[in-house]
Design a protein around this motif. Structure first.
Motif, PDB file in Angstrom:
ATOM      1  N   ALA A  27     -31.491  30.685   2.459  1.00 14.94           N
ATOM      2  CA  ALA A  27     -31.785  30.769   0.765  1.00 14.94           C
ATOM      3  C   ALA A  27     -31.354  29.241   0.625  1.00 14.94           C
ATOM      4  CB  ALA A  27     -30.968  31.518   0.797  1.00 14.94           C
ATOM      5  N   TRP A  28     -30.356  28.487   0.525  1.00 12.37           N
ATOM      6  CA  TRP A  28     -30.210  27.242  -0.235  1.00 12.37           C
ATOM      7  C   TRP A  28     -31.012  26.603   0.276  1.00 12.37           C
ATOM      8  CZ3 TRP A  28     -24.300  26.588   1.246  1.00 12.37           C
ATOM      9  CH2 TRP A  28     -23.546  27.782   0.188  1.00 12.37           C
ATOM     10  N   THR A  29     -32.005  26.791   1.216  1.00 13.71           N
ATOM     11  CA  THR A  29     -33.107  25.513   1.926  1.00 13.71           C
ATOM     12  C   THR A  29     -34.368  25.721   0.734  1.00 13.71           C
ATOM     13  OG1 THR A  29     -34.046  26.977   2.806  1.00 13.71           O
ATOM     14  CG2 THR A  29     -32.209  25.303   3.878  1.00 13.71           C
ATOM     15  N   TRP A  30     -34.136  26.943   0.188  1.00 15.37           N
ATOM     16  CA  TRP A  30     -35.282  27.670  -0.764  1.00 15.37           C
ATOM     17  C   TRP A  30     -34.854  27.176  -2.393  1.00 15.37           C
ATOM     18  CZ3 TRP A  30     -39.863  28.354   1.495  1.00 15.37           C
ATOM     19  CH2 TRP A  30     -40.512  28.181   2.552  1.00 15.37           C
ATOM     20  N   ILE A  31     -34.229  27.512  -2.493  1.00 13.28           N
ATOM     21  CA  ILE A  31     -33.118  27.393  -3.921  1.00 13.28           C
ATOM     22  C   ILE A  31     -31.939  26.502  -4.488  1.00 13.28           C
ATOM     23  CG2 ILE A  31     -32.815  28.612  -5.959  1.00 13.28           C
ATOM     24  CD1 ILE A  31     -33.974  31.261  -4.817  1.00 13.28           C
ATOM     25  N   ASP A  32     -32.253  25.156  -4.070  1.00 11.95           N
ATOM     26  CA  ASP A  32     -31.090  24.197  -4.879  1.00 11.95           C
ATOM     27  C   ASP A  32     -29.966  24.305  -6.121  1.00 11.95           C
ATOM     28  OD1 ASP A  32     -32.153  22.148  -6.782  1.00 11.95           O
ATOM     29  OD2 ASP A  32     -34.013  22.773  -5.954  1.00 11.95           O
ATOM     30  N   ASP A  33     -30.278  25.246  -6.644  1.00 11.65           N
ATOM     31  CA  ASP A  33     -29.181  25.910  -7.665  1.00 11.65           C
ATOM     32  C   ASP A  33     -28.572  26.973  -6.977  1.00 11.65           C
ATOM     33  OD1 ASP A  33     -30.236  23.729  -9.667  1.00 11.65           O
ATOM     34  OD2 ASP A  33     -31.988  25.235 -10.220  1.00 11.65           O
ATOM     35  N   LYS A  48     -28.946  18.436  -4.067  1.00 13.04           N
ATOM     36  CA  LYS A  48     -29.208  19.466  -4.659  1.00 13.04           C
ATOM     37  C   LYS A  48     -31.138  18.547  -5.248  1.00 13.04           C
ATOM     38  CE  LYS A  48     -26.879  22.609  -7.040  1.00 13.04           C
ATOM     39  NZ  LYS A  48     -26.583  23.397  -8.758  1.00 13.04           N
ATOM     40  N   ASN A  49     -30.704  17.442  -5.537  1.00  9.72           N
ATOM     41  CA  ASN A  49     -32.042  16.668  -5.887  1.00  9.72           C
ATOM     42  C   ASN A  49     -32.990  16.866  -4.348  1.00  9.72           C
ATOM     43  OD1 ASN A  49     -33.565  14.167  -6.298  1.00  9.72           O
ATOM     44  ND2 ASN A  49     -33.608  15.072  -7.751  1.00  9.72           N
ATOM     45  N   ILE A  50     -32.463  16.353  -3.072  1.00  5.28           N
ATOM     46  CA  ILE A  50     -32.930  16.556  -1.904  1.00  5.28           C
ATOM     47  C   ILE A  50     -33.171  17.195  -1.957  1.00  5.28           C
ATOM     48  CG2 ILE A  50     -32.506  14.843   0.500  1.00  5.28           C
ATOM     49  CD1 ILE A  50     -29.965  13.417  -0.253  1.00  5.28           C
ATOM     50  N   ASN A  55     -38.501  20.322  -0.734  1.00  4.80           N
ATOM     51  CA  ASN A  55     -39.402  21.176  -1.372  1.00  4.80           C
ATOM     52  C   ASN A  55     -40.464  21.146  -1.779  1.00  4.80           C
ATOM     53  OD1 ASN A  55     -37.847  23.567  -0.367  1.00  4.80           O
ATOM     54  ND2 ASN A  55     -36.133  23.238  -1.105  1.00  4.80           N
ATOM     55  N   MET A  56     -40.574  19.724  -2.037  1.00  8.85           N
ATOM     56  CA  MET A  56     -42.090  19.223  -2.636  1.00  8.85           C
ATOM     57  C   MET A  56     -42.437  19.097  -1.583  1.00  8.85           C
ATOM     58  SD  MET A  56     -40.631  16.310  -6.106  1.00  8.85           S
ATOM     59  CE  MET A  56     -42.372  16.322  -6.693  1.00  8.85           C
ATOM     60  N   LEU A  57     -42.097  18.800  -0.598  1.00 12.97           N
ATOM     61  CA  LEU A  57     -42.696  17.822   0.436  1.00 12.97           C
ATOM     62  C   LEU A  57     -42.956  18.820   1.704  1.00 12.97           C
ATOM     63  CD1 LEU A  57     -40.790  14.727   1.277  1.00 12.97           C
ATOM     64  CD2 LEU A  57     -43.614  15.129   0.481  1.00 12.97           C
TER      65      LEU A  57
END
Length: 327
Positions: A27-33, A48-50, A55-57
């Protein structure tokens, strides 16, 4: 590898527990927050920024590997700075391979699945996988550069001269350039308000779009600097990197096809790329578009370690081949 005949309830229970534990990191890989680790705020913000950028990519087939990294971070088996340095290499690999280059999504999937399993089962170190990524980036960089040049030629020649505007990496590329301007403005801080850039904002007016500074449908007499160009060259100029800006959808609609100085009144309050235009230019013409295109291509080269030949770079800046020397 447990023998089916010897499988016990305790084995099944242990397996279920591992899946349950791993689901959190997935789940963390999908939702950085959602990421929660014992580390400093700057380190966590960098991580989190990375993840947001990955995920943009679309993260491709590296999500299991990144979830394994979260598992080891959470268990204190991995240093967060080492993890972030590695994830920056993953970002570079994904961009160069699938966005800059044009490999299929399944490219090298078996190799990286094997590496992930070895990492998850403690049979290899993250540094070894990092070296594998770096080796492949180096081995494939010429091929991916040629793929990129061919794609840009194709979209300028075959897609009604829509050029970089229809390049599927344009939005992400402009995000990274914006992040660079943000770093300069904030004394090296590398993070950016990612919410403004999210595709999936509930407030649709804040959805990011790509603005043409010299508009697609200019009003008569507002853009006389382009009167000497024919229709084909005007289209090329409109869709060069130097003429494109990341703008919130509501602003893009409002800006429409107004003249340059009217647009600049809005740019002053917008993203750093737009503010940079308002601050540095009083007019907008072909030479300025070429100049800004070169700055963006220089950023691409520096940021991802890309090399272009003189002819390739000329094409990316001008949207057409370099004139031949007839001497």
């Amino acid at each position: 590898n447990t023998n089916i005949a010897k499988l016990k309830m305790s084995d099944i229970s242990e397996y279920a527990d591992k899946i349950g534990e791993f689901s959190k990191y997935w789940a963390w890989t999908w939702i950085d927050d959602e990421i929660k680790l014992s580390c400093s705020s700057p380190e966590l913000e960098r991580l989190k920024n990375i993840i947001f950028r990955l995920n943009m990519l679309k993260m491709r087939h590296f999500r299991p590997l990144i979830a394994s990294i979260f598992l080891k971070l959470d268990n204190g088996k991995l240093n967060i700075n080492e993890a972030c340095d590695f994830l920056e290499i993953v970002e570079k690999y994904i961009f160069l391979t699938f966005v800059f280059g044009k490999e299929y999504t399944s490219h090298e999937i078996t190799t990286f699945q094997k590496l992930n399993h070895e990492f998850y089962t403690d049979k290899t170190e993250l540094s070894n996988i990092k070296s594998e990524f770096q080796k492949r980036i180096e081995q494939e960089k010429v091929k991916h550069t040629e793929q990129f040049i061919q794609r840009i030629r194709d979209i300028f020649n075959k897609d009604e001269n829509k050029g970089f505007y229809t390049w599927d990496g344009c939005r992400y590329f402009l995000y990274e350039y914006e992040r660079e301007l943000f770093k300069k403005e904030h004394g090296g801080k590398m993070f950016l308000n990612k919410e403004w850039w999210s595709k999936n904002k509930s407030d649709e007016g804040k959805t990011l779009t790509i603005e043409h500074i010299y508009p697609q449908t200019p009003k008569e007499n507002d853009w006389n600097e382009f009167d000497n160009f024919d229709g084909k060259d005007k289209n090329i100029l409109r869709n060069l990197l130097g003429n494109l800006l990341p703008i919130a959808n509501s602003e893009n609609i409002k800006l429409g096809n107004h003249d340059f100085l009217t647009k600049c009144l809005s740019y002053k309050q917008d993203c750093y790329s737009a503010q940079d235009i308002e601050k540095n230019y009083q007019v907008w013409n072909a030479d300025i578009i070429y100049k800004r295109s070169k700055s963006l291509i220089d950023f691409m080269k520096d940021h991802w370690g890309i090399e272009f030949s003189e002819e390739q770079e000329h094409y990316l800046i001008h949207g057409k081949e370099k004139p031949r020397d007839n001497k």
